[in-house]
Write a protein that holds these residues in place. Structure first.
Motif, PDB file in Angstrom:
ATOM      1  N   LYS A  60       1.954  -2.772   5.567  1.00 47.49           N
ATOM      2  CA  LYS A  60       3.206  -3.143   5.585  1.00 47.49           C
ATOM      3  C   LYS A  60       2.744  -4.690   5.846  1.00 47.49           C
ATOM      4  O   LYS A  60       2.187  -5.523   6.615  1.00 47.49           O
ATOM      5  N   LEU A 115       5.263  -8.507   5.980  1.00 51.75           N
ATOM      6  CA  LEU A 115       6.524  -9.273   6.197  1.00 51.75           C
ATOM      7  C   LEU A 115       6.425 -10.546   5.570  1.00 51.75           C
ATOM      8  O   LEU A 115       5.208 -11.294   5.874  1.00 51.75           O
ATOM      9  N   SER A 164      15.248  -7.961   6.373  1.00 51.59           N
ATOM     10  CA  SER A 164      15.680  -8.404   7.792  1.00 51.59           C
ATOM     11  C   SER A 164      17.370  -8.557   7.956  1.00 51.59           C
ATOM     12  O   SER A 164      17.973  -8.632   7.162  1.00 51.59           O
ATOM     13  N   SER A 176      10.368  -6.700   4.648  1.00 49.05           N
ATOM     14  CA  SER A 176       9.207  -5.992   5.072  1.00 49.05           C
ATOM     15  C   SER A 176       9.159  -4.851   4.022  1.00 49.05           C
ATOM     16  O   SER A 176       9.619  -4.157   3.434  1.00 49.05           O
ATOM     17  N   THR A 232       6.337  -1.984   2.694  1.00 50.04           N
ATOM     18  CA  THR A 232       5.401  -0.969   2.971  1.00 50.04           C
ATOM     19  C   THR A 232       5.088  -0.368   1.835  1.00 50.04           C
ATOM     20  O   THR A 232       5.913   0.257   1.069  1.00 50.04           O
TER      21      THR A 232
END
Length: 90
Positions: free
Chosen positions: A19, A21, A53, A60, A62
């Motif tokens: 993950k 960010l 966000s 984010s 993943t």
């Protein structure tokens, strides 16, 4: 007091999640995927999850890879951290 050891990962490890960010932009998302594919060329793009966000300033991202070893994972994390838009790698 008992000390608990972290779980051992057996390689190869399918569906290993990474993950990231970072600052929201299409360019950042493309850069993240390029870095991941450099180290894990068999990346399944159908499993990529992108979440904005609350205010839309960050993404984010993943991804799930087949992790082949500690060296591969360290190289991915280091390359992702080099990107100035990256805020965190988990």
């Amino acid at each position: 007091m008992t000390t608990q050891e972290p779980p051992k990962i057996e390689f190869p490890c399918a569906n290993y999640p990474i993950k990231v960010l970072g600052v929201a932009s299409d360019e950042y998302q493309a850069a993240v995927l390029d870095i991941i594919e450099k180290h894990a060329p068999d990346l399944d793009r159908s499993k990529i999850r992108v979440q904005d966000s609350r205010n839309g300033r960050f993404h984010s991202i993943t991804v799930f890879i087949v992790a082949t070893g500690v060296d591969q994972l360290q190289a991915i994390f280091e390359d992702l951290k080099k990107n100035p838009s990256t805020r965190m790698v988990i």
